[in-house]
Design an enzyme around this catalytic site. Structure first.
Site, PDB file in Angstrom:
ATOM      1  N   LYS A 264       0.958  -0.948  -0.046  1.00 29.49           N
ATOM      2  CA  LYS A 264      -0.151  -0.001  -0.193  1.00 29.49           C
ATOM      3  C   LYS A 264       0.715   1.140  -0.179  1.00 29.49           C
ATOM      4  O   LYS A 264       0.468   2.205  -0.033  1.00 29.49           O
ATOM      5  CB  LYS A 264      -0.933   0.281   1.460  1.00 29.49           C
ATOM      6  CG  LYS A 264      -1.988  -1.155   1.270  1.00 29.49           C
ATOM      7  CD  LYS A 264      -2.872  -0.980   2.376  1.00 29.49           C
ATOM      8  CE  LYS A 264      -2.664  -0.870   3.974  1.00 29.49           C
ATOM      9  NZ  LYS A 264      -1.848  -2.554   3.918  1.00 29.49           N
TER      10      LYS A 264
ATOM     11  N   ARG B   7      -9.663   0.763   8.385  1.00 32.84           N
ATOM     12  CA  ARG B   7      -8.993  -1.062   8.610  1.00 32.84           C
ATOM     13  C   ARG B   7      -9.979  -1.609   9.328  1.00 32.84           C
ATOM     14  O   ARG B   7      -9.328  -2.577   9.919  1.00 32.84           O
ATOM     15  CB  ARG B   7      -7.780  -0.755   9.495  1.00 32.84           C
ATOM     16  CG  ARG B   7      -6.302  -0.397   9.889  1.00 32.84           C
ATOM     17  CD  ARG B   7      -5.700  -0.662   8.979  1.00 32.84           C
ATOM     18  NE  ARG B   7      -4.634  -1.576   9.125  1.00 32.84           N
ATOM     19  CZ  ARG B   7      -3.133  -0.437   9.384  1.00 32.84           C
ATOM     20  NH1 ARG B   7      -3.514   0.807   8.741  1.00 32.84           N
ATOM     21  NH2 ARG B   7      -1.951  -1.236   9.647  1.00 32.84           N
TER      22      ARG B   7
ATOM     23  N   ARG C 164       0.265  -8.341  13.323  1.00 32.39           N
ATOM     24  CA  ARG C 164      -0.940  -7.148  12.527  1.00 32.39           C
ATOM     25  C   ARG C 164      -1.391  -8.416  11.227  1.00 32.39           C
ATOM     26  O   ARG C 164      -2.266  -7.615  11.263  1.00 32.39           O
ATOM     27  CB  ARG C 164       0.419  -6.444  11.587  1.00 32.39           C
ATOM     28  CG  ARG C 164       0.822  -5.433  12.938  1.00 32.39           C
ATOM     29  CD  ARG C 164       2.672  -4.833  12.278  1.00 32.39           C
ATOM     30  NE  ARG C 164       1.778  -4.466  10.809  1.00 32.39           N
ATOM     31  CZ  ARG C 164       3.265  -3.864  10.184  1.00 32.39           C
ATOM     32  NH1 ARG C 164       3.923  -4.369  10.533  1.00 32.39           N
ATOM     33  NH2 ARG C 164       2.962  -3.521   9.041  1.00 32.39           N
TER      34      ARG C 164
ATOM     35  N   ARG D 274      11.280  -0.792  11.409  1.00 33.58           N
ATOM     36  CA  ARG D 274      10.222   0.048  11.908  1.00 33.58           C
ATOM     37  C   ARG D 274       9.894  -1.215  13.538  1.00 33.58           C
ATOM     38  O   ARG D 274      10.609  -2.086  13.252  1.00 33.58           O
ATOM     39  CB  ARG D 274       8.965  -0.330  11.923  1.00 33.58           C
ATOM     40  CG  ARG D 274       8.894   0.622  10.650  1.00 33.58           C
ATOM     41  CD  ARG D 274       7.343   1.552   9.965  1.00 33.58           C
ATOM     42  NE  ARG D 274       6.522  -0.160   9.883  1.00 33.58           N
ATOM     43  CZ  ARG D 274       5.776   0.309   9.752  1.00 33.58           C
ATOM     44  NH1 ARG D 274       4.949   0.563   8.588  1.00 33.58           N
ATOM     45  NH2 ARG D 274       4.376  -0.405   9.677  1.00 33.58           N
TER      46      ARG D 274
ATOM     47  N   ARG E 195      11.883  -5.177   4.758  1.00 36.98           N
ATOM     48  CA  ARG E 195      11.461  -3.768   4.657  1.00 36.98           C
ATOM     49  C   ARG E 195      12.530  -2.460   5.958  1.00 36.98           C
ATOM     50  O   ARG E 195      12.824  -2.986   6.641  1.00 36.98           O
ATOM     51  CB  ARG E 195      10.315  -3.443   5.188  1.00 36.98           C
ATOM     52  CG  ARG E 195       9.885  -1.996   4.869  1.00 36.98           C
ATOM     53  CD  ARG E 195       8.411  -1.936   4.578  1.00 36.98           C
ATOM     54  NE  ARG E 195       7.294  -2.122   5.530  1.00 36.98           N
ATOM     55  CZ  ARG E 195       6.027  -1.840   5.904  1.00 36.98           C
ATOM     56  NH1 ARG E 195       5.579  -1.613   4.257  1.00 36.98           N
ATOM     57  NH2 ARG E 195       5.187  -2.665   6.623  1.00 36.98           N
TER      58      ARG E 195
END
Ligand code: AMP
Length: 215
Positions: free
Chosen positions: A13, A88, A173, A162, A127
């Site tokens: 996204k 969400r 998540r 992160r 990432r």
């Protein structure tokens, strides 16, 4: 364009939203980026949000709706926006439908980004994100590293993994996504707004979305 991007964490996204802003100047509105900025500021709201985010849980709907109601009325949204990471939950989607009706804003469509689970897991663990709250560029250590290791190519700040990209937080998540966010596909399908796009190669996904916008 006025679109919502849906998809699991790691579906692409953020990357797709950033590339789409280059197409017609629409703004990317990422609730994750906004929340990370609030957390960096370190006030009471930020401290509360951080607890949820570090665990991989969603922050309460009321907090997000207050943020989004204000954000969607800022002047830069008039030319178009790409909602990334919002809504969400079903209650957020219902509130957003009412808010958009009140603001007389009509969405083009809702783009659901779809990628296989192995691809998603691989993207999340490799990432890296720029630590500068006003940049937040996204890299991948394997196939899209910054020019200099550990340094953002755009703004020279440090790139980081992160806090919610530990194995435990990632698995939470994904669980949260399947329980609370995946039902939004059904919600927007009923509204006649849902379109699904394969999200493997960013340039191909962008081309498909732009084609759908022009159709
Ligand atoms: P993201 O960058 O979109 O993956 O978001 C990172 C984290 O911010 C999520 O795991 C949630 O804790 C929080 N978050 C972002 N957007 C929302 C939202 N719309 N509702 C609730 N929590 C959110």
């Amino acid at each position: 364009m006025k679109i919502i991007l849906l998809g699991a964490p790691g579906a692409g996204k953020g990357t797709i939203a950033k590339l789409l802003t280059e197409f017609d100047g629409s703004v990317q509105i990422s609730t994750g980026d906004i929340l990370r900025y609030v957390v960096k500021e370190g006030n009471a709201l930020g401290k509360k949000a951080k607890e949820y985010m570090d665990r991989g849980d969603l922050v309460p709907d009321s907090l997000i709706m207050d943020i989004m109601e204000a954000r969607l009325q800022e002047p830069d949204c008039r030319n178009g926006f790409i909602l990334d990471g919002f809504p969400r939950t079903i209650p957020q989607a219902e509130e957003l439908t009412k808010l958009l009706a009140r603001l007389k804003i009509k969405l083009d469509f809702v783009a659901n980004l779809d990628a296989p689970r192995e691809v998603i897991l691989d993207r999340l663990t490799t990432r890296r994100t720029c630590s500068n709250p006003s940049c937040q560029a996204i890299y991948n250590v394997r196939n899209n590293p910054p020019k200099e290791d550990g340094t953002c190519t755009l703004c020279n700040h440090q790139t980081i993994q992160r806090d919610d990209e530990t194995e435990e937080a990632i698995s939470n998540r994904l669980k949260t996504y399947h329980q609370k966010t995946a039902p939004l596909n059904g919600y927007y399908e009923k509204e006649g707004l849902l379109k699904t796009f394969l999200s493997l190669v960013a340039d191909d996904t962008i081309a498909d979305i732009i084609k759908a916008l022009k159709a």
